[in-house]
Design a protein around this motif. Structure first.
Motif, PDB file in Angstrom:
ATOM      1  N   TYR A  53      -7.596  -1.541   7.766  1.00 43.12           N
ATOM      2  CA  TYR A  53      -6.426  -1.708   6.858  1.00 43.12           C
ATOM      3  C   TYR A  53      -4.924  -1.659   7.387  1.00 43.12           C
ATOM      4  O   TYR A  53      -4.299  -2.259   6.591  1.00 43.12           O
ATOM      5  CB  TYR A  53      -6.807  -0.855   5.637  1.00 43.12           C
ATOM      6  N   ILE A  74       0.673  -1.355  -0.116  1.00 39.32           N
ATOM      7  CA  ILE A  74       0.121   0.038  -0.024  1.00 39.32           C
ATOM      8  C   ILE A  74       0.875   1.249  -0.007  1.00 39.32           C
ATOM      9  O   ILE A  74       1.754   1.541   0.972  1.00 39.32           O
ATOM     10  CB  ILE A  74      -0.976   0.010   1.193  1.00 39.32           C
ATOM     11  N   GLU A 110      -7.313  -0.190  -1.346  1.00 46.09           N
ATOM     12  CA  GLU A 110      -6.756  -1.107  -0.504  1.00 46.09           C
ATOM     13  C   GLU A 110      -7.098  -2.579  -0.747  1.00 46.09           C
ATOM     14  O   GLU A 110      -6.612  -3.680  -1.144  1.00 46.09           O
ATOM     15  CB  GLU A 110      -6.735  -0.901   0.980  1.00 46.09           C
ATOM     16  N   ASP A 111      -8.536  -2.530  -0.871  1.00 46.76           N
ATOM     17  CA  ASP A 111      -9.173  -3.853  -0.775  1.00 46.76           C
ATOM     18  C   ASP A 111      -8.769  -4.280  -2.483  1.00 46.76           C
ATOM     19  O   ASP A 111      -8.549  -5.736  -2.615  1.00 46.76           O
ATOM     20  CB  ASP A 111     -10.875  -3.831  -0.852  1.00 46.76           C
ATOM     21  N   ARG A 147     -12.672   1.502   9.054  1.00 43.94           N
ATOM     22  CA  ARG A 147     -11.908   0.854   7.977  1.00 43.94           C
ATOM     23  C   ARG A 147     -10.286   1.267   8.076  1.00 43.94           C
ATOM     24  O   ARG A 147      -9.617   0.362   7.501  1.00 43.94           O
ATOM     25  CB  ARG A 147     -12.736   1.390   6.817  1.00 43.94           C
ATOM     26  N   ARG A 148      -9.973   2.537   8.194  1.00 47.88           N
ATOM     27  CA  ARG A 148      -8.587   2.810   8.327  1.00 47.88           C
ATOM     28  C   ARG A 148      -7.831   2.065   9.345  1.00 47.88           C
ATOM     29  O   ARG A 148      -6.727   1.492   8.924  1.00 47.88           O
ATOM     30  CB  ARG A 148      -8.356   4.370   8.581  1.00 47.88           C
ATOM     31  N   ALA A 168     -13.208  -5.438   6.747  1.00 48.21           N
ATOM     32  CA  ALA A 168     -13.031  -4.016   6.257  1.00 48.21           C
ATOM     33  C   ALA A 168     -13.740  -3.726   4.975  1.00 48.21           C
ATOM     34  O   ALA A 168     -14.144  -2.342   4.755  1.00 48.21           O
ATOM     35  CB  ALA A 168     -11.388  -3.886   6.087  1.00 48.21           C
ATOM     36  N   ARG A 169     -13.802  -4.802   4.037  1.00 52.70           N
ATOM     37  CA  ARG A 169     -14.629  -4.613   2.996  1.00 52.70           C
ATOM     38  C   ARG A 169     -15.934  -4.052   3.306  1.00 52.70           C
ATOM     39  O   ARG A 169     -16.502  -3.017   2.108  1.00 52.70           O
ATOM     40  CB  ARG A 169     -14.605  -5.835   2.077  1.00 52.70           C
ATOM     41  N   ALA A 195      -4.178  -5.032   8.500  1.00 51.96           N
ATOM     42  CA  ALA A 195      -3.890  -5.982   7.339  1.00 51.96           C
ATOM     43  C   ALA A 195      -2.629  -5.516   6.842  1.00 51.96           C
ATOM     44  O   ALA A 195      -1.892  -6.600   6.495  1.00 51.96           O
ATOM     45  CB  ALA A 195      -4.881  -5.645   6.046  1.00 51.96           C
ATOM     46  N   GLN A 196      -2.026  -4.365   6.590  1.00 51.29           N
ATOM     47  CA  GLN A 196      -0.684  -3.956   6.307  1.00 51.29           C
ATOM     48  C   GLN A 196       0.280  -4.448   7.133  1.00 51.29           C
ATOM     49  O   GLN A 196       1.474  -5.057   6.728  1.00 51.29           O
ATOM     50  CB  GLN A 196      -0.465  -2.386   5.954  1.00 51.29           C
ATOM     51  N   VAL A 245      -9.640  -8.226   6.016  1.00 48.09           N
ATOM     52  CA  VAL A 245      -9.904  -7.782   4.834  1.00 48.09           C
ATOM     53  C   VAL A 245     -11.360  -8.112   4.574  1.00 48.09           C
ATOM     54  O   VAL A 245     -11.883  -6.993   3.959  1.00 48.09           O
ATOM     55  CB  VAL A 245      -9.066  -8.598   3.576  1.00 48.09           C
TER      56      VAL A 245
END
Length: 532
Positions: free
Chosen positions: A479, A336, A431-432, A475-476, A466-467, A482-483, A463
């Motif tokens: 993600y 990302i 991101e998704d 959501r931030r 968050a989707r 996830a990172q 993920v």
């Protein structure tokens, strides 16, 4: 009032409402001296798209295993060919914003059911009028248990797609606010169908140019579609796309006038090429990143400590300085970019740490050489980058053997097959979309095979959640998690993000905005650019 008057006169000149002589006279009347009025008229006319000519594009991509089958597209040669002859439901515009394409509009009430109103009167190159049934069949080709499409992962949230009058309705397994971006994925071209099935290799689309020649990994060519539905696009009479993987040959082709546009200019020679008075250098910052994926389903990369040892043994700033020559930025072992909306800026930058690398390597229990496959087919300087990795790893007591792979066939024989290799990713606007393309467990392009570890399982859960999360702050946070999971447990080494560096003849013109979601105006130059 004067600015409004000038803008109106410029509009009239650009649209043919007044002659160049009349425009110059109006500018002199507005207070400009003659040289200034002449220059202004030249700029206005240069910005007006003109029809005609043959556009020749030299690309640093291509393989003899390429195909017109959209499920197999794996490099820029296939991508640019697709954008030449086909279209999608949506597209990323030159200004970076998502806009409808074959869809006239799209809407949702809950981000779970998406309704796309299909544009009427659009023709395929074979004369068939596009219908919602063609859209459904084109999308379904990439779905299902038997699908081997590279786009299968990005469509995994779709549980049903159906035609309803002039609309196509997508039912998702949960809310996804970014779904309209997904259907702009370059694999998801819309092609004609018969009885619910498509011929994926026919090369028939709705695009600006109909294909006349296709030689896999060599060249593709097309002629202007006289019935193209975008009246202000498709300015060239013909377009030819050439695979010129060798960077020296590609750059020489532009300098000698054999091609009009090239991508992937070597950062080492960009200054030299920029001094050529007949060439314009175009550089854009986007989501392009260079990676060295380790397949976690293959020894020795199935060992967490060995993966961490390698991540800690890389001098990322040295790679940005020596490979990109400053035309890019540091990567942090996740895909990302800072250009993305939810980049994890609080995640500490991983630094070269030979002591920690050596400790993790010792804990892994591994000994002997570790092979790293590389080729400049991946990106300009990929072999040199691999050598830099080997050199810095030696300081941690890790022995890496760099294998120089052939350029031809690299994407079919090495990438996504050999345990450790060089790669590039164009990135994705959301991101998704990026995660769905290369990191979720259902993706055919999960080139790290990161699917079964505890971290991978947690990643897929995050993920998916968050989707469907419509609260931006939540959501931030998701993600960012996830990172972090990719950064820590994943098999991706992402040392650097690179700028897109392109070059074109001064005979070539384009709008003020040039998209940076991919090279060459988001891959749409054949449709959007013109000869001045």
């Amino acid at each position: 009032m004067k600015d409004i008057y000038i803008a109106e006169q410029q509009r009239k000149l650009g649209t043919g409402g007044i002659s160049r002589r009349q425009f110059i006279a109006s500018m002199i009347a507005a207070g400009f001296v003659l040289p200034g009025a002449l220059t202004m008229s030249e700029r206005v006319l240069a910005a007006v798209p003109k029809k005609g000519g043959k556009m020749r594009i030299g690309l640093g991509h291509g393989s003899t295993t390429d195909s017109l089958d959209p499920g197999t597209y794996e490099n820029g040669f296939s991508q640019n060919t697709a954008y030449m002859f086909a279209n999608h439901l949506t597209e990323v515009g030159s200004n970076g914003e998502l806009i409808p394409e074959l869809a006239e509009s799209f809407e949702t009430d809950d981000a779970k059911t998406w309704v796309f109103k299909i544009r009427k009167g659009v023709e395929f190159h074979n004369g068939k009028t596009m219908t919602p049934d063609d859209v459904v069949a084109s999308i379904n080709y990439h779905r299902g248990e038997a699908s081997k499409s590279a786009a299968k992962g990005v469509l995994s949230p779709v549980v049903d797609v159906k035609a309803d009058g002039d609309n196509v309705i997508f039912e998702l397994d949960g809310p996804n606010a970014g779904f309209p971006y997904i259907v702009s994925d370059y694999h998801l071209i819309i092609v004609p169908s018969v009885d619910g099935s498509i011929d994926p290799g026919a090369g028939i689309g709705t695009g600006a140019y109909s294909i006349t020649t296709y030689e896999p990994g060599v060249r593709s060519a097309g002629v202007r579609n006289p019935n193209f539905f975008k009246e202000d696009r498709a300015h060239f009479d013909e377009v030819e796309i050439l695979s010129l993987i060798d960077v020296t040959a590609r750059q020489n082709a532009l300098m000698s006038g054999e091609v009009d546009v090239i991508d992937r200019i070597d950062p080492k020679t960009v200054s030299l090429m920029g001094r050529n008075p007949n060439i314009t250098i175009l550089e854009k910052t986007g989501t392009l990143h260079y990676t060295f994926p380790m397949r976690v389903d293959a020894a020795p990369f199935d060992n967490y400590d060995l993966r961490m040892a390698l991540k800690l043994s890389i001098k990322r700033q040295e790679m940005v300085d020596k490979i990109l020559l400053g035309h890019g930025a540091l990567g942090n072992d996740h895909p990302i970019s800072t250009a993305n909306a939810f980049h994890a800026s609080d995640l500490p930058q991983r630094e070269f740490d030979p002591e920690k690398a050596a400790a993790h390597y010792k804990k892994s229990g591994h000994s002997g050489k570790i092979q790293l496959s590389s080729s400049d087919a991946a990106f300009a300087g990929a072999v040199d980058a691999a050598q830099l990795i080997a050199a810095s790893a030696r300081e941690a007591g890790i022995d890496i053997e760099v294998i120089r792979e052939p350029k031809d066939g690299y994407w079919s024989n090495v990438w996504n097959k050999k345990p450790w290799c060089a790669c590039y990713w164009g990135g994705r606007p959301t991101e998704d979309w990026m995660f769905s393309s290369a990191y979720v467990d259902s993706s055919e392009w999960n080139d790290t095979a990161w699917k079964t570890t505890d971290g991978a399982k947690k990643f897929n859960q995050v993920v998916n959640a968050a989707r469907g999360e419509l609260d931006e702050a939540k959501r931030r946070q998701m993600y960012a998690e996830a990172q972090t999971l990719i950064h820590d447990d994943g098999g991706a080494i992402v040392p650097m993000f690179a700028n897109y560096i392109m070059g074109h003849s001064n005979k070539v013109a384009h709008g003020d905005d040039v998209a940076a979601n991919w090279d060459l105006d988001g891959g749409k130059l054949a449709e959007r650019w013109w000869f001045a």
